[in-house]
Design a protein around this motif. Structure first.
Motif, short mmCIF file in Angstrom:
data_model
loop_
_atom_site.label_atom_id
_atom_site.label_comp_id
_atom_site.label_asym_id
_atom_site.label_seq_id
_atom_site.Cartn_x
_atom_site.Cartn_y
_atom_site.Cartn_z
N PHE A 1 0.82 -1.21 0.00
CA PHE A 1 0.00 0.00 0.00
C PHE A 1 0.86 1.26 0.00
CE2 PHE A 1 -2.76 -3.27 1.90
CZ PHE A 1 -3.82 -3.19 1.01
N SER A 2 1.99 1.21 0.69
CA SER A 2 2.92 2.34 0.65
C SER A 2 3.44 2.57 -0.75
CB SER A 2 4.09 2.08 1.61
OG SER A 2 5.12 3.01 1.43
N PHE A 3 3.77 1.48 -1.44
CA PHE A 3 4.26 1.58 -2.82
C PHE A 3 3.19 2.17 -3.74
CE2 PHE A 3 4.38 -0.73 -6.96
CZ PHE A 3 5.43 -0.02 -7.52
N LEU B 1 1.09 6.48 -7.11
CA LEU B 1 -0.01 7.35 -7.54
C LEU B 1 0.25 8.81 -7.19
CD1 LEU B 1 -3.01 5.03 -6.61
CD2 LEU B 1 -2.19 5.60 -8.90
N ALA B 2 1.07 9.05 -6.17
CA ALA B 2 1.40 10.43 -5.82
C ALA B 2 2.25 11.08 -6.91
CB ALA B 2 2.13 10.48 -4.48
N HIS B 3 3.12 10.28 -7.53
CA HIS B 3 4.03 10.82 -8.56
C HIS B 3 3.47 10.68 -9.97
CE1 HIS B 3 7.41 11.83 -6.03
NE2 HIS B 3 7.43 10.64 -5.49
N LEU C 1 11.91 -8.51 -2.35
CA LEU C 1 12.81 -7.86 -1.40
C LEU C 1 12.26 -6.52 -0.93
CD1 LEU C 1 15.58 -7.76 0.04
CD2 LEU C 1 16.48 -6.64 -2.01
N VAL C 2 11.89 -5.66 -1.88
CA VAL C 2 11.49 -4.28 -1.54
C VAL C 2 10.12 -4.24 -0.87
CG1 VAL C 2 10.94 -2.01 -2.50
CG2 VAL C 2 12.91 -3.28 -3.37
N LEU C 3 9.19 -5.05 -1.35
CA LEU C 3 7.83 -4.98 -0.84
C LEU C 3 7.62 -5.74 0.47
CD1 LEU C 3 5.77 -5.36 -4.15
CD2 LEU C 3 6.39 -3.25 -2.95
N PHE C 4 8.50 -6.71 0.75
CA PHE C 4 8.24 -7.55 1.92
C PHE C 4 9.41 -7.67 2.90
CE2 PHE C 4 5.59 -9.22 -1.58
CZ PHE C 4 4.34 -8.95 -1.03
N LYS D 1 12.09 -2.72 5.70
CA LYS D 1 11.16 -2.06 6.61
C LYS D 1 10.79 -0.67 6.13
CE LYS D 1 10.72 -0.46 11.40
NZ LYS D 1 11.42 -0.28 12.69
N ARG D 2 11.78 0.08 5.65
CA ARG D 2 11.55 1.46 5.25
C ARG D 2 12.09 1.70 3.85
NH1 ARG D 2 14.37 5.05 9.63
NH2 ARG D 2 13.88 6.59 8.02
N PRO D 3 11.35 1.32 2.82
CA PRO D 3 11.83 1.58 1.46
C PRO D 3 11.88 3.06 1.11
CG PRO D 3 10.13 -0.12 1.47
CD PRO D 3 10.13 0.52 2.82
N GLY D 4 11.01 3.88 1.74
CA GLY D 4 11.01 5.32 1.48
C GLY D 4 10.81 5.60 0.00
N GLU D 5 11.75 6.34 -0.59
CA GLU D 5 11.70 6.65 -2.03
C GLU D 5 12.47 5.62 -2.86
OE1 GLU D 5 9.87 8.85 -3.41
OE2 GLU D 5 9.18 9.86 -1.60
#
Length: 639
Positions: A379-381, A386-388, A436-439, A442-446
């Protein structure tokens, strides 16, 4: 004779660029001249030595992109060595280092034995395309990708992380020896900024970002070439077009940050490795270039590990063809070269006391290995995507990805056909990164940007399948019209909102987090003694205060002034002691407030930022200013 002519042309261009740097030319023109000396010309000679002559359009585009990437790599390494010199870095140090490298390469070009270095391709594996259509494709990518990366580039103020990079670049120039090691990543972004800052003597938002935007533009064509090699010209073009208008890519291509270089170096590393898999006679040189690009990426950020699945697949296939012994022989020298490049920075970095902070940051804060992974970053991804980007962009990528999955399943289950090498590598690359990135971060950020290259290549792969099907059933002319219509639709629906945002402060703040606070006014007011005393900030990034105040002391307990975002009120305790002193404005309204400690109500003055911008850029933007080291992660005293 031909080599001598090329050497004379290069030397003349270098002399002209040096003259432009030393005369009072516009700063942007001097910045471009420095990029020519420090990156473009050295990269041209290095790419000529590795890749040789270009036989077709694809090779020529690859050679130009490799020229830019190798030139930036040489620039980073040269500036790293210069930074190790004792004392401050002067203009003479920087220009001498870059010119020595350049003229050494020119001399090598003249005296080296003449031989045929042409990379011979297997024509059956080299997709063909009409040269006129190729020219149209290249111009479209240049115009669209270039516009959204360079338009209005210097209007918006620095972001917090950009200010941190430039402050550290100033610290390197001032000779603070451990600056590069008090960091949680590679030094490339600092070194590239320090190169222009030291050679030109001053810096602005626009001139600071030019080198990064240029690298992002080159990355578009790197994606084009990789997609072309793997799936044909149509697939490569469509992947590059989607990358050119992707909001993440635009955002990362307009800031003083490492992301655009990680993508450029990473894609070139995969591209040259893929070529090494297909071209046996040049395998050793191409692997050397691939590993060198990986090493340059490692000097940018640990995110370069994003290409490990792709490189691992290529190495596996090479080992299948050549056998273990010959594979080791082929990669031995490239690995030694890359190890040497990486060690120039990482050995002193590992030995520095700050390295334990970096390890803690990566393992516990980013990876979160003690916080019971796996995590759910889906959901963060989606929120950041969608923000960008427009919703249509997300729907288009989703539809193409679903098509790729269904068609691949049909190939494997129904027709029992084996997947092509490119398809296997792409699925491995995207799947490994996604898991790796989605799961497991902890903090992928940008850092979600690492997913976009394989994702967009997969979109291009599906379009290439559609193109092949349309061409078979309806002919090349109708197939071309269908693909062109799809590309034009994407260009209009996706690009127009992105372009609009670059000229609207409200939209730029919403989509890209680009802001204009008019903080250069503060630096000029301090220089004229209109403001005296320490400051604090209210809802403004502290690093911006450190940069634009030109090193004035930040006083968290009892400041004389408070610089505030107009959207936020002062806390109640501060509101009783501080009164509105000034409003910084422009044609869009109030950009920020200056509060002053006072018992009486003040009559606020209105200051137009445009009246102070030129004075700041010309007189206060040099690298030698007092730096407030009390802010976090700026100095070793924070160990």
């Amino acid at each position: 004779m031909k080599n001598k002519k090329l050497a004379i042309i290069a030397a003349s261009l270098a002399v002209l660029s040096n003259i432009i740097i030393f005369i009072d030319a516009p700063l942007i023109l001097r910045t471009l001249a420095l990029i020519i000396i420090a990156a473009i010309l050295p990269g041209a000679f290095l790419s000529q030595w590795v890749l040789g002559k270009s036989k077709n359009a694809l090779e020529l585009i690859e050679k130009l992109v490799c020229c830019i990437a190798m030139g930036y790599g040489a620039m980073i390494i040269t500036m790293l060595l210069i930074s190790y010199l004792p004392g401050a870095i002067t203009k003479q140090h920087t220009l001498f280092g870059f010119n020595i490298l350049l003229f050494a390469l020119i001399a090598f070009l003249v005296i080296k034995p003449k031989k045929d270095t042409t990379v011979h391709l297997n024509d059956k594996k080299t997709p063909e395309i009409n040269l006129k259509l190729l020219l149209v494709a290249v111009l479209l990518l240049l115009l669209i990708g270039g516009f959204v990366r360079f338009a209005n580039l210097g209007y918006f103020e620095l972001k917090s992380d950009e200010a941190k990079v430039l402050i550290k670049a100033a610290m390197v120039i001032q000779g603070r020896e451990d600056t590069l090691f008090i960091y949680e990543k590679g030094p490339a972004e600092i070194l590239i900024s320090a190169a222009g800052y030291s050679a030109l003597g001053r810096i602005t938002e626009g001139s600071a970002r030019v080198a990064f935007s240029f690298a992002s533009l080159a990355a578009i064509f790197a994606v084009f070439c990789l997609g072309w090699r793997m799936f044909g010209a149509v697939g490569g073009f469509f992947a590059a077009l989607l990358f050119a208008v992707d909001g993440y890519s635009i955002f990362n291509g307009r800031i003083v940050q490492y992301q655009c270089f990680v993508v450029l170096f990473g894609v070139i590393a995969v591209l040259t490795a893929w070529r090494a898999l297909k071209e046996h006679e040049k395998r050793k040189k191409l692997l050397m270039l691939s590993v060198f690009m990986f090493a340059c990426g490692a000097l940018c950020h640990f995110d370069i590990m994003m290409i490990v699945p792709a490189l691992g697949y290529v190495l596996f296939k090479v080992n299948q063809e050549d056998g273990f012994k010959k594979t080791i022989t082929n990669i031995r020298l490239p690995v030694i070269l890359a190890f040497a490049v990486v060690c120039v920075f990482y050995i002193p970095f590992i030995l520095h006391p700050w390295f334990k902070n970096t390890v803690y940051y990566l393992i516990y804060k980013c990876a979160g290995i003690t916080d019971n992974p796996p995590f759910n970053n889906i959901f963060s991804f989606l929120y950041k995507l969608l923000a960008h980007n427009a919703k249509y962009y997300f729907l288009l990528l989703s539809a193409l990805t679903l098509s790729a999955f269904l068609i691949t399943c049909h190939k494997i289950i129904k027709t029992r056909r084996a997947l092509a090498s490119g398809e296997k590598m792409l699925w491995l690359w995207l799947s490994a990164l996604s898991v790796l990135v989605l799961f497991f971060i902890k903090r992928p950020g940008e850092h979600y940007y690492v997913l976009f290259v394989p994702w967009l290549l997969m979109a291009g792969m599906v379009v290439s399948w559609f193109w092949a099907g349309l061409k078979t059933h309806f002919g090349a002319h109708k197939a071309f019209l269908a693909i062109f219509a799809a590309a034009a639709t994407n260009m209009i629906i996706i690009t127009v909102p992105q372009c609009t945002a670059l000229f609207s402060p409200e939209e730029a703040a919403k989509k890209y987090s680009f802001y204009q606070h008019g903080l250069k006014t503060i630096g000029v007011l301090y220089s004229k003694q209109v403001l005296t005393g320490g400051y604090d900030v209210n809802k403004l990034p502290p690093r911006l205060g450190a940069w634009y105040s030109r090193g004035m002391k930040r006083d968290r307990k009892n400041p004389e002034y408070i610089f505030s975002d107009p959207a936020y009120n002062l806390p109640l305790k501060q509101a009783q002691k501080y009164k509105l002193f000034a409003c910084i404005t422009d044609e869009h309204g109030i950009l920020s407030y200056i509060y002053k400690k006072s018992d009486k109500k003040l009559l606020p003055i209105f200051l137009n930022r445009k009246n102070y911008k030129k004075a700041f850029d010309e007189n206060l933007s040099g690298p030698f200013f007092a730096i407030d080291e009390s802010d976090a992660d700026l100095a070793s005293k924070n160990l």
